[in-house]
Design an enzyme around this catalytic site. Structure first.
Site, PDB file in Angstrom:
ATOM      1  N   ALA A  62      68.821  58.873  59.901  1.00 25.32           N
ATOM      2  CA  ALA A  62      68.707  59.136  61.343  1.00 25.32           C
ATOM      3  C   ALA A  62      67.899  60.422  61.533  1.00 25.32           C
ATOM      4  O   ALA A  62      67.702  61.190  60.585  1.00 25.32           O
ATOM      5  CB  ALA A  62      70.102  59.319  61.938  1.00 25.32           C
ATOM      6  N   GLY A 101      71.049  56.651  57.351  1.00 23.66           N
ATOM      7  CA  GLY A 101      70.715  55.458  58.124  1.00 23.66           C
ATOM      8  C   GLY A 101      69.680  54.599  57.436  1.00 23.66           C
ATOM      9  O   GLY A 101      69.604  53.393  57.677  1.00 23.66           O
ATOM     10  N   GLU A 104      71.689  52.493  55.234  1.00 23.02           N
ATOM     11  CA  GLU A 104      72.448  51.586  56.103  1.00 23.02           C
ATOM     12  C   GLU A 104      71.551  50.462  56.603  1.00 23.02           C
ATOM     13  O   GLU A 104      71.961  49.309  56.677  1.00 23.02           O
ATOM     14  CB  GLU A 104      73.055  52.369  57.264  1.00 23.02           C
ATOM     15  CG  GLU A 104      74.200  53.281  56.800  1.00 23.02           C
ATOM     16  CD  GLU A 104      74.722  54.186  57.885  1.00 23.02           C
ATOM     17  OE1 GLU A 104      73.913  54.922  58.490  1.00 23.02           O
ATOM     18  OE2 GLU A 104      75.937  54.168  58.147  1.00 23.02           O
ATOM     19  N   GLU A 124      75.533  61.943  54.453  1.00 18.95           N
ATOM     20  CA  GLU A 124      76.000  62.438  55.761  1.00 18.95           C
ATOM     21  C   GLU A 124      77.029  63.562  55.650  1.00 18.95           C
ATOM     22  O   GLU A 124      77.056  64.455  56.481  1.00 18.95           O
ATOM     23  CB  GLU A 124      76.577  61.280  56.574  1.00 18.95           C
ATOM     24  CG  GLU A 124      75.546  60.313  57.134  1.00 18.95           C
ATOM     25  CD  GLU A 124      75.144  59.215  56.166  1.00 18.95           C
ATOM     26  OE1 GLU A 124      75.388  59.345  54.955  1.00 18.95           O
ATOM     27  OE2 GLU A 124      74.553  58.227  56.641  1.00 18.95           O
TER      28      GLU A 124
END
Ligand code: T1G
Ligand code: NAD
Length: 657
Positions: A62, A101, A104, A124
């Site tokens: 992200a 992300g 992910e 994270e």
């Protein structure tokens, strides 16, 4: 610039994410990725999709800059769900890194291939949060639960080969990544409708003793909450239906993004990347770092040589004579062998690294080095002698650096032909491990030398912080200042073990007295003796440490220091308490009791005062640089941000109050 492109050919669609520098999944990327997914879902001509990242990396996660702000649509979980429920298979083609992300996204795909050198991770927790787009729910559906727990709570990426072994990857590309991904995509398309990862059962968690893992993690995380939150999210994923686990994970993630620890960790992330930017100069390139000379093969010289050969440089290690040079080689070889034994370095890479090291005592061997770093005794006369010999043999454009901890870099530079090529490169022990590199800018240090400091830090994966010339530069000066205050607290009624316990409860790995025992009390003692002639006689001076040194109590290496090590562990020692009591009587101060909060307030206050002085004197370029030094080099708990961050935070809270 289009952030997400689609290229249709041979019945497949190739989706490329192009968001330099690291293809982070900012809002526009998420929007365009969702649009691409929706348009492809309706395209009957497309049998499968390959998604990749433009440039070196797949996707670095992200956009960290967005975290902590109100999330903007489309939310990443929704984009990934659209991909996962697409009517045709999506295959992730991973180059470089797939992190956060990015991984992910790859796990929401129906297949994953990677380059052999790729790294995959969910880091994270290093930002004070947990995966927020299905990481804790999809990963344990692809890999054994123990691997999922280790990856997510540890926050460290794994190599592609390991990812293949545990089931996170389907294939490693032997040659062409896109070709490998295409082959897998075609195979999956033949198999009929794709199977969403989320519909797979979670790997068994029977072997996980969740309570024991949590207890061990509590001790290890030293007050950081994200690893424990990540463990709870995985525990939920092991027990609850996927949809329930996904929403619980998202709620936990959103709560954590607004936490104080997450804000502090984001601050440190960006502060580390901002550090040293002033060293880079657009019109003055660094020198060539393919051959580097190191003078002195002791603790630091061997560590620096190790870091350099592991980074791919040829190293000429020069010592006083051949036997000592051989001892230096042995230190490098041992450090590298230890890394192989710990499984962090492949045998082949170790062999190649050692082959890049040559040792001897002839300075002429340095003639082809464009950078030479000295790490000889902390003695001005010895260093001056080394620099004058280097001045005689080194080409004019070579950069000469000193690894001194305390000596005056300007005084050293003055003895050379060209002070512009002299700088300090203050490594921290162990030099091949510690990330911090203080780049000491002398009065006359030139742009090429500074650019070389920045290039060396990048080559070695270190964080460069610029320091001006003063006693102890940034980190050692702040440490000497709060170490003095801790000894003042001893005179006022505190005990070493009390102060060390307060620091550990605050999040330091070790307290200041245990640290001194580890590195040796004689280093600071030598510095205090050197400063004695110029010390202000009216200034308060604590003599306890001097008395310990005079009694031969130099720390672990002598079996006694602030603590006694006869049993192997650090034990408080009545002999030290007797010296403290005698000093309390001599100083005649009114004794008081100290709470852990009192102790930490005193230590933080001193760090912040010294930091303010460093800024005022122009020794440090920014408060963020000071925090980077304290966090990366002196054990300041990362999830607190740093002393200057806390000072700014409390003053802004004071203003808001
Ligand atoms: N977001 C925004 N900017 C980033 C970024 C990111 N994720 N990663 C790097 N940058 C910037 C960085 O600030 C620097 O900017 C430049 O890119 C080069 O970085 C939903 C919520 C990818 C291994 O934690 O580990 O996904 O200084 O100097 O050495 O569950 O960057 O040039 O202006 O580090 O080649 C999780 C963090 C996010 C990865 C590349 N992802 N990045 O290293 O370059 S949270 C991460 C890295 C998340 C999801 C959750 C490294 C790198 P500038 P660099 P590098
Ligand atoms: P050390 O005693 O372990 O090693 C010094 C080495 O220099 C010895 O091997 C010695 O043989 C060699 N040497 C001395 N004179 C020489 C000469 N004329 N030519 C070639 N080699 C010579 O010391 P160290 O701990 O490695 O420290 C070296 C330097 O690094 C010092 O300036 C020290 O302040 C600095 N430093 C040390 C640390 C630390 O934690 N030890 C941390 C940062 C910086």
């Amino acid at each position: 610039m289009s952030l997400v492109t689609i290229d249709r050919r041979n019945g497949l669609a190739y989706v490329t994410i192009d968001n330099p520098p690291v293809n982070s999944l900012g809002r526009s990327v998420r929007k365009n990725l969702l649009l691409a997914c929706t348009s492809l879902a309706a395209d009957k001509e497309v049998a499968a999709v390959v998604v990749s990242g433009k440039g070196r990396n797949f996707v670095a996660g992200a956009d960290i800059g967005e975290l902590g702000q109100t999330p903007s649509e489309p939310f990443l979980p929704d984009v990934l769900s659209a991909i996962e429920n697409a009517p045709m298979p999506w295959v992730a083609a991973i180059s470089g890194v797939a992190l956060g992300g990015g991984l992910e996204l790859a796990m929401a795909c129906h297949g994953r291939v990677a380059d052999r050198g790729a790294r995959l991770g969910l880091p994270e927790v290093n930002l004070g949060v947990i995966p927020g787009a299905g990481g804790t729910v999809r990963l344990p559906r692809l890999v054994p639960m123990a691997d999922a727990v280790s990856m997510i709570t540890g926050g460290k990426p794994i190599a592609a080969t390991h990812a293949l072994d545990i089931g996170l990857l389907d294939r490693i590309a032997q040659a062409d990544l896109i070709r490998c991904a295409t082959a897998l995509a075609q195979e999956l398309a033949q198999k009929g409708p794709p199977v969403p990862t989320i519909t797979r059962p979670c790997h068994s968690s029977d072997k996980i003793d969740w309570e024991a893992v949590e207890k061990q993690m509590k001790q290890k995380s030293r007050g950081a909450v994200a690893p424990l939150e990540a463990l709870s999210s995985l525990h939920t994923a092991a027990q609850a239906p996927a949809s329930e686990a996904l929403s619980a994970e998202r709620a936990r993630f959103l709560r954590l993004t607004t936490s104080e620890q997450a804000a502090a960790l984001r601050y440190v992330f960006f502060a580390e990347r901002a550090a040293g930017k002033s060293l880079r100069s657009h019109d003055t390139p660094p020198v060539d770092l393919r051959q580097v000379g190191v003078i002195g093969g002791g603790t630091m010289g061997a560590g620096i040589a190790t870091a350099l050969v592991l980074a791919g440089s040829q190293v000429r290690l020069v010592e006083r004579d051949a036997p000592v040079a051989e001892a230096g080689r042995a230190r490098v070889a041992q450090t590298i062998a230890d890394s192989v034994k710990r499984g962090v370095l492949a045998q082949g890479a170790a062999k190649a690294a050692i082959a890049r090291l040559s040792t001897g005592s002839d300075y002429a061997a340095l003639a082809d080095c464009a950078l030479v770093i000295e790490a000889v005794f902390e003695d001005m006369a010895v260093k001056r002698q080394v620099f004058s010999r280097l001045d005689a043999v080194m080409p004019a454009e070579a950069v000469l650096a000193t690894n001194t901890s305390y000596l005056d870099v300007d005084a050293l530079a003055e003895t050379t032909r060209d002070p512009a090529r002299i700088l300090g490169l203050h490594f921290f022990s162990p030099a091949h491990v510690m990330k911090l590199l203080e780049v000491v800018r002398g009065r006359e240090t030139g742009a090429r030398a500074l650019a070389t400091g920045a290039a060396l830090a990048r080559l070695l994966g270190k964080v460069p912080v610029v320091a001006g010339v003063c006693d102890g530069f940034i980190g050692n000066r702040i440490m000497a200042a709060y170490r003095r205050d801790c000894e003042f607290m001893l005179e006022e009624g505190a005990l070493p073990q009390q102060i060390d316990a307060a620091m550990q409860d605050y999040g330091f790995a070790m307290g200041i007295f245990a640290v001194q025992d580890l590195s040796g009390l004689d280093i600071a003692w030598a510095q205090r003796k050197a400063q004695a002639p110029s010390r202000d006689p009216s200034a308060r001076y604590a003599r306890i440490a001097d008395q310990l040194c005079e009694a031969g109590r130099l720390g672990r290496k002598t079996g006694q220091g602030w603590y006694d090590y006869a049993s192997g562990a650090a034990k408080s020692d009545p002999a030290v308490e007797a010296i403290i009591q005698a000093e309390q009587a001599r100083a005649g101060r009114k004794l008081r009791s100290f709470s852990a909060e009192d102790i930490m307030a005193r230590i933080l206050g001193r760090m912040q005062a010294e930091g303010a002085a460093l800024l005022q004197e122009g020794i440090s370029e920014s408060a963020a640089d000071i925090d980077v030094v304290m966090v990366t080099g002196y054990g300041f708990p990362r999830h607190k941000g740093g002393p200057m961050y806390l000072a700014a935070k409390s003053s802004s809270e004071g203003k808001d109050a």
